[in-house]
Design an enzyme around this catalytic site. Structure first.
Site, mmCIF file in Angstrom:
data_model
loop_
_atom_site.group_PDB
_atom_site.id
_atom_site.type_symbol
_atom_site.label_atom_id
_atom_site.label_comp_id
_atom_site.label_asym_id
_atom_site.label_seq_id
_atom_site.Cartn_x
_atom_site.Cartn_y
_atom_site.Cartn_z
ATOM 1 N N ILE A 191 -3.592 6.616 -22.499
ATOM 2 C CA ILE A 191 -3.114 5.264 -22.777
ATOM 3 C C ILE A 191 -4.278 4.295 -22.537
ATOM 4 O O ILE A 191 -5.097 4.500 -21.636
ATOM 5 C CB ILE A 191 -1.921 4.901 -21.867
ATOM 6 C CG1 ILE A 191 -0.832 5.982 -21.930
ATOM 7 C CG2 ILE A 191 -1.349 3.538 -22.267
ATOM 8 C CD1 ILE A 191 -0.159 6.155 -23.274
ATOM 9 N N TYR A 223 -6.443 15.209 -9.527
ATOM 10 C CA TYR A 223 -5.496 14.452 -10.347
ATOM 11 C C TYR A 223 -4.425 15.365 -10.919
ATOM 12 O O TYR A 223 -3.214 15.059 -10.845
ATOM 13 C CB TYR A 223 -6.243 13.737 -11.462
ATOM 14 C CG TYR A 223 -5.369 12.835 -12.296
ATOM 15 C CD1 TYR A 223 -4.949 11.600 -11.789
ATOM 16 C CD2 TYR A 223 -4.947 13.195 -13.570
ATOM 17 C CE1 TYR A 223 -4.138 10.761 -12.542
ATOM 18 C CE2 TYR A 223 -4.141 12.367 -14.327
ATOM 19 C CZ TYR A 223 -3.741 11.153 -13.809
ATOM 20 O OH TYR A 223 -2.936 10.327 -14.553
ATOM 21 N N ASN A 237 0.874 -1.170 0.000
ATOM 22 C CA ASN A 237 0.000 0.000 0.000
ATOM 23 C C ASN A 237 0.909 1.216 0.000
ATOM 24 O O ASN A 237 1.542 1.522 1.011
ATOM 25 C CB ASN A 237 -0.898 -0.012 1.236
ATOM 26 C CG ASN A 237 -1.791 1.220 1.334
ATOM 27 O OD1 ASN A 237 -1.650 2.183 0.570
ATOM 28 N ND2 ASN A 237 -2.715 1.207 2.276
ATOM 29 N N VAL A 238 0.998 1.903 -1.131
ATOM 30 C CA VAL A 238 1.992 2.968 -1.263
ATOM 31 C C VAL A 238 1.690 4.169 -0.388
ATOM 32 O O VAL A 238 2.548 5.052 -0.229
ATOM 33 C CB VAL A 238 2.150 3.414 -2.731
ATOM 34 C CG1 VAL A 238 2.588 2.258 -3.607
ATOM 35 C CG2 VAL A 238 0.872 4.061 -3.268
ATOM 36 N N ASN A 252 4.923 4.054 -10.381
ATOM 37 C CA ASN A 252 3.826 4.073 -11.344
ATOM 38 C C ASN A 252 2.442 4.061 -10.698
ATOM 39 O O ASN A 252 1.485 4.538 -11.302
ATOM 40 C CB ASN A 252 3.946 2.859 -12.279
ATOM 41 C CG ASN A 252 2.691 2.634 -13.081
ATOM 42 O OD1 ASN A 252 2.411 3.326 -14.049
ATOM 43 N ND2 ASN A 252 1.888 1.653 -12.671
ATOM 44 N N ALA A 312 -3.447 18.276 -9.828
ATOM 45 C CA ALA A 312 -2.593 18.774 -8.744
ATOM 46 C C ALA A 312 -1.592 17.714 -8.311
ATOM 47 O O ALA A 312 -0.414 18.003 -8.071
ATOM 48 C CB ALA A 312 -3.455 19.211 -7.561
ATOM 49 N N SER A 313 -2.054 16.461 -8.230
ATOM 50 C CA SER A 313 -1.152 15.384 -7.795
ATOM 51 C C SER A 313 -0.054 15.135 -8.821
ATOM 52 O O SER A 313 1.100 14.877 -8.461
ATOM 53 C CB SER A 313 -1.949 14.102 -7.540
ATOM 54 O OG SER A 313 -2.398 13.503 -8.745
ATOM 55 N N LYS A 314 -0.389 15.202 -10.102
ATOM 56 C CA LYS A 314 0.615 14.959 -11.135
ATOM 57 C C LYS A 314 1.536 16.169 -11.308
ATOM 58 O O LYS A 314 2.707 16.018 -11.679
ATOM 59 C CB LYS A 314 -0.058 14.589 -12.456
ATOM 60 C CG LYS A 314 -0.746 13.219 -12.412
ATOM 61 C CD LYS A 314 0.235 12.092 -12.083
ATOM 62 C CE LYS A 314 -0.410 10.729 -12.152
ATOM 63 N NZ LYS A 314 0.540 9.622 -11.900
#
Length: 250
Positions: free
Chosen positions: A188, A155, A63-64, A90, A157-159
């Protein structure tokens, strides 16, 4: 490939999609790969497929977002495969949540925990190994690291955080010989983009800005990861490499 063959590589989010493809690509070029995911059954299946073809891989549950889980992962990888030389961050999630939504706060927290905090926990847990091996870190950002779209506040903001983290770590870890780079996939063909790809208006907006006029395949991320993970990129650090069919060039 120089710097890939015989290297221990850790790939998170390796049970499916981009992570599974990246892990397979590294294994097929001679790396000893730790496939890591919160979905233990699925990541074990992915590892079994590669082992059946003769590749040296192991499956690990992680669990990252949990520091203890990530620390256990680092110890288990070292025990089974040896010191990590390549770390591919990833694992990621997406929540398409309007700001006014009642679930926005919870979705923001979940997305930032996985996409933003997760990679940093992995870097810290594997830092001793990466120092010893003069390793390479490859973070999976997104075209949303530098652009944005409707319903994607958390999303994007996180990236964006992944991009800035990559640049800052390239400075901080250079003294140890560690290189830190990121890739920026476009749309993708993975489960994460299924909603977008099944919406004619949404995919139409993306394709209108994509010179190659098609979504990418997970296997098309392998080459950029191999380049950044190998010694062929020995003078490359702190970059965001688009793998987007030209989306960011349009």
């Amino acid at each position: 490939m120089n710097g890939i063959e015989g290297a221990v590589a850790v790939v998170t989010g390796a049970a499916q999609g981009n992570g599974k493809a990246i892990a397979a690509g590294l294994a097929k070029h001679g790396a000893h790969v730790a496939l890591c995911d919160i979905q233990l059954d699925r990541v074990e299946e992915a590892a079994a497929e590669l082992r059946a073809d003769g590749y040296k891989v192991e499956a690990f549950e992680v669990n990252v977002t949990d520091a203890d889980s990530v620390s256990r992962l680092a110890a288990n990888v070292a025990s089974k495969l040896g010191r990590t030389e390549i770390l591919v961050n990833n694992a990621g999630i997406i929540r398409r949540t309007p700001v006014a939504s009642e679930t926005f706060d919870a979705d923001w927290s979940a997305v930032m925990a996985v996409n933003g905090t997760g990679p940093m926990l992995l870097v810290r847990a594997f830092l001793d190994d990466l120092r010893a091996t003069k390793g390479r870190i490859i973070n999976v950002g997104s075209i949303m690291s530098v652009t944005a779209g409707p319903g994607l506040v958390a999303y994007a903001a996180s990236k964006g955080a992944v991009l800035q983290m990559t640049k800052a770590l390239a400075h901080d870890l250079s003294e140890y010989g560690i290189r830190v780079n990121a890739i920026a996939p476009g749309v993708i063909e993975t489960p994460m983009t299924e909603v977008t790809r099944n919406d004619p208006d949404a995919i139409g907006r993306f394709m209108a800005h994509t010179p190659l006029k098609r979504p990418g395949k997970p296997d098309e991320l392998i080459g950029p990861v191999l380049f950044l993970g190998s010694h062929l990129s020995s003078y490359v650090t702190g970059i965001l490499l688009p793998v987007d069919g030209g989306y960011l060039a349009a």
